[in-house]
Scaffold this active site. Sequence first.
Site, PDB file in Angstrom:
ATOM      1  N   GLU A 112       0.851  -1.194   0.000  1.00 12.24           N
ATOM      2  CA  GLU A 112       0.000   0.000   0.000  1.00 12.24           C
ATOM      3  C   GLU A 112       0.882   1.237   0.000  1.00 12.24           C
ATOM      4  O   GLU A 112       2.110   1.136   0.155  1.00 12.24           O
ATOM      5  CB  GLU A 112      -0.947  -0.014   1.211  1.00 12.24           C
ATOM      6  CG  GLU A 112      -2.080  -1.011   1.046  1.00 12.24           C
ATOM      7  CD  GLU A 112      -3.059  -1.033   2.202  1.00 12.24           C
ATOM      8  OE1 GLU A 112      -2.959  -0.191   3.102  1.00 12.24           O
ATOM      9  OE2 GLU A 112      -3.927  -1.914   2.197  1.00 12.24           O
ATOM     10  N   HIS A 226      -8.944   9.883   2.337  1.00  9.81           N
ATOM     11  CA  HIS A 226      -8.568   8.770   1.466  1.00  9.81           C
ATOM     12  C   HIS A 226      -8.797   9.213   0.027  1.00  9.81           C
ATOM     13  O   HIS A 226      -9.845   9.786  -0.281  1.00  9.81           O
ATOM     14  CB  HIS A 226      -9.430   7.538   1.794  1.00  9.81           C
ATOM     15  CG  HIS A 226      -8.846   6.277   1.266  1.00  9.81           C
ATOM     16  ND1 HIS A 226      -8.795   5.995  -0.076  1.00  9.81           N
ATOM     17  CD2 HIS A 226      -8.279   5.218   1.889  1.00  9.81           C
ATOM     18  CE1 HIS A 226      -8.220   4.806  -0.242  1.00  9.81           C
ATOM     19  NE2 HIS A 226      -7.892   4.317   0.930  1.00  9.81           N
ATOM     20  N   ARG A 272      -0.636   9.142   1.334  1.00 10.81           N
ATOM     21  CA  ARG A 272      -2.057   9.361   1.066  1.00 10.81           C
ATOM     22  C   ARG A 272      -2.439  10.836   0.928  1.00 10.81           C
ATOM     23  O   ARG A 272      -3.276  11.193   0.108  1.00 10.81           O
ATOM     24  CB  ARG A 272      -2.819   8.752   2.237  1.00 10.81           C
ATOM     25  CG  ARG A 272      -4.120   8.216   1.882  1.00 10.81           C
ATOM     26  CD  ARG A 272      -4.646   7.397   3.014  1.00 10.81           C
ATOM     27  NE  ARG A 272      -4.495   5.986   2.755  1.00 10.81           N
ATOM     28  CZ  ARG A 272      -4.926   5.056   3.590  1.00 10.81           C
ATOM     29  NH1 ARG A 272      -5.504   5.396   4.713  1.00 10.81           N
ATOM     30  NH2 ARG A 272      -4.779   3.785   3.303  1.00 10.81           N
ATOM     31  N   HIS A 329     -11.298  10.087   6.148  1.00 16.36           N
ATOM     32  CA  HIS A 329     -11.050   8.656   6.377  1.00 16.36           C
ATOM     33  C   HIS A 329     -10.544   8.333   7.775  1.00 16.36           C
ATOM     34  O   HIS A 329     -10.995   7.378   8.395  1.00 16.36           O
ATOM     35  CB  HIS A 329     -10.041   8.199   5.330  1.00 16.36           C
ATOM     36  CG  HIS A 329      -9.746   6.738   5.344  1.00 16.36           C
ATOM     37  ND1 HIS A 329     -10.719   5.783   5.130  1.00 16.36           N
ATOM     38  CD2 HIS A 329      -8.592   6.048   5.543  1.00 16.36           C
ATOM     39  CE1 HIS A 329     -10.173   4.572   5.188  1.00 16.36           C
ATOM     40  NE2 HIS A 329      -8.888   4.711   5.461  1.00 16.36           N
ATOM     41  N   GLU A 353      -8.724   4.793  17.212  1.00 16.38           N
ATOM     42  CA  GLU A 353      -8.748   6.076  16.500  1.00 16.38           C
ATOM     43  C   GLU A 353      -9.134   7.247  17.396  1.00 16.38           C
ATOM     44  O   GLU A 353      -8.744   8.393  17.133  1.00 16.38           O
ATOM     45  CB  GLU A 353      -9.698   5.972  15.299  1.00 16.38           C
ATOM     46  CG  GLU A 353      -9.526   7.137  14.335  1.00 16.38           C
ATOM     47  CD  GLU A 353     -10.360   6.994  13.067  1.00 16.38           C
ATOM     48  OE1 GLU A 353     -10.834   5.874  12.778  1.00 16.38           O
ATOM     49  OE2 GLU A 353     -10.516   8.007  12.371  1.00 16.38           O
ATOM     50  N   ARG A 364      -1.251   9.229   8.632  1.00 23.73           N
ATOM     51  CA  ARG A 364      -1.075   7.814   8.981  1.00 23.73           C
ATOM     52  C   ARG A 364      -0.614   6.979   7.786  1.00 23.73           C
ATOM     53  O   ARG A 364      -1.105   7.140   6.668  1.00 23.73           O
ATOM     54  CB  ARG A 364      -2.402   7.244   9.493  1.00 23.73           C
ATOM     55  CG  ARG A 364      -2.356   5.772   9.842  1.00 23.73           C
ATOM     56  CD  ARG A 364      -3.689   5.330  10.362  1.00 23.73           C
ATOM     57  NE  ARG A 364      -4.725   5.510   9.386  1.00 23.73           N
ATOM     58  CZ  ARG A 364      -5.152   4.577   8.540  1.00 23.73           C
ATOM     59  NH1 ARG A 364      -4.606   3.371   8.549  1.00 23.73           N
ATOM     60  NH2 ARG A 364      -6.107   4.837   7.680  1.00 23.73           N
ATOM     61  N   LEU A 370      -5.370  -0.693  12.233  1.00 21.88           N
ATOM     62  CA  LEU A 370      -5.809  -1.938  12.884  1.00 21.88           C
ATOM     63  C   LEU A 370      -4.679  -2.420  13.795  1.00 21.88           C
ATOM     64  O   LEU A 370      -4.907  -2.892  14.915  1.00 21.88           O
ATOM     65  CB  LEU A 370      -6.169  -3.008  11.849  1.00 21.88           C
ATOM     66  CG  LEU A 370      -7.407  -2.729  10.967  1.00 21.88           C
ATOM     67  CD1 LEU A 370      -7.638  -3.858   9.958  1.00 21.88           C
ATOM     68  CD2 LEU A 370      -8.662  -2.518  11.791  1.00 21.88           C
TER      69      LEU A 370
HETATM   70  C1  SIN Z   1      -7.498   1.077   2.398  1.00 23.04           C
HETATM   71  O1  SIN Z   1      -7.833  -0.089   2.272  1.00 23.04           O
HETATM   72  O2  SIN Z   1      -7.130   1.781   1.480  1.00 23.04           O
HETATM   73  C2  SIN Z   1      -7.564   1.656   3.750  1.00 23.04           C
HETATM   74  C3  SIN Z   1      -6.512   1.104   4.572  1.00 23.04           C
HETATM   75  C4  SIN Z   1      -6.188   2.022   5.666  1.00 23.04           C
HETATM   76  O3  SIN Z   1      -6.797   3.080   5.783  1.00 23.04           O
HETATM   77  O4  SIN Z   1      -5.276   1.712   6.422  1.00 23.04           O
END
Ligand code: SIN
Length: 532
Positions: A112, A226, A272, A329, A353, A364, A370
């Site tokens: 990611e 996001h 992001r 987000h 959060e 972040r 998570l």
């Molecule tokens: C996503 O799946 O793009 C969100 C993952 C995240 O916010 O950590």
Amino acid sequence: MRYYDVIIAGSGLAAYAVARRLSADLKVAIISNKSLDISNSMLAQGGVAAVFSEEDHWKYHDKDTLLAGDGHCDQAAVSYLTQQGPGVVNALISEGMKFDCGTSSGYALGMEGAHSRRRILHAGGDATGKKLTSFLHKNIGENIDQIEFHSVVDLLVENDRCIGINVSGKEGDISSIFGSHVVLATGGCGNLYQCTSNADTANGEGLSLAYYAGAKLADLEFVQFHPTVMASRNHPGRLVSEAVRGEGAVLVTDTGERIMKNIHPLEDLAPRDIVAREVFRRILRGEKIYLSIKYVKEFTKKFPTISAICRGEGVNLSDGLIPVKPGAHFHMGGIMVNGVGQTSLPGLYAVGEAACSGVHGANRLASNSLLEGLVYGRALADFLNEQPITRPIRAFKQSQSAGKRLVRSITIEEIRKLMLTHAGIERSSEKLNMLQRKLKEQIAEVDYRNLIAYTPVDLTFIHQATAAYLIAKSAFERKESRGAHYCTDFPEKKEEWAGMRIIQQINQNSLNGGLGSNEYDKSQKAAGAVFT
Ligand code: SIN
């Protein structure tokens, strides 16, 4: 009198990470304002970032987190997160949690934005949050009561210690629950914005509850957008995971131009905030932006949740283009906590959060949330297991609900719209000032020492308006751009703001409720709160 040793407000992953780890001899309540299965954790598509391959090391995970955080992370908190990550995940695996495996024997590690290595564990493809949170919901000890459809409307404070909560039930009835320890795991605030990926329960109430009780809040200006929320009319907040770009999808205009080329060396996998801003600017110029999935192999197999969302929204996957726009987000800021989740108010704790532990800095890193819930949830439970239990020895006197009404000068829909336009991806001092003044005007007369005098409907509104005000105020006061906070009057990062945290705390001595007491903390570490 209802009493628990530990009260946990919230039903997402962090709440259950705490509850499951608490000693079985502690009487615990989990309080959820809707049904237990409604939370942002349930909606998380991206996975859990943790070091699980030979090529990876916690130091790389550490570095990626710090870089994404744009110089605003608490380094010690980040190191704790990245070093403890594999251990907490392995503990879940040994309890039976199943993460997706690759073709060889190991886990299928995803990529990611802003990660330098493949390190994202998924479960059920893009249904990780649901699988993981549902797993934690199972096999709950008999010492834990799960109370649904009760909203926390007020925190009970006596002699400078939090001693319980007032809750409003389904019928609007208000009652008190006392506790030795009160944990806020109430999630984020995305739903304060008109466009969001969040559950409609994410209204920032935890911020307002903690604030009115006298606890410190930090970094509220940092709200992550996001870049790829599905641009559909029916459900404005359906996420298209960053993991899709990790598998080769790219952002394009309707003429096929790749928008992230020449913007950042990592292109579509840049941090992001950078991707979200570029999408936002293009849309502002009237362009339509799509996620091109043409080169993603086995899309429907890898992303069953997103595929189902696309089908439901009439997006034809064989065209290979998903219309997207940015949406609120994740909140990096929150209730200020130290390394074990203590807030500045004794007896009150925060996790997930809702908390600001300093791990996310100004922005972040994907899939670290998570992980944060698991790692810091465990740390908080371990701390609470060692604490003395102080059962209240006499009935606490409290005012009764008097059906008091708040005169409203603004609706919640107007607040959500203004938060998006004035405190969203691109902010300006003028707009932020206008917004914070408008919100302050609305809440200035709130009798916060006697919140339960208001009707439950007004209480919900008061907490939402207060959270929005506090975010707008911090954003107005930060005179630079850093991470997710981008202000057009100050488009650059500034040295004098490096490591500076804006901390908000109500001024309990002021007659009008003291809105406006802010403190600036420029300690060596951006965070590193110490509460005893
Ligand atoms: C996503 O799946 O793009 C969100 C993952 C995240 O916010 O950590």
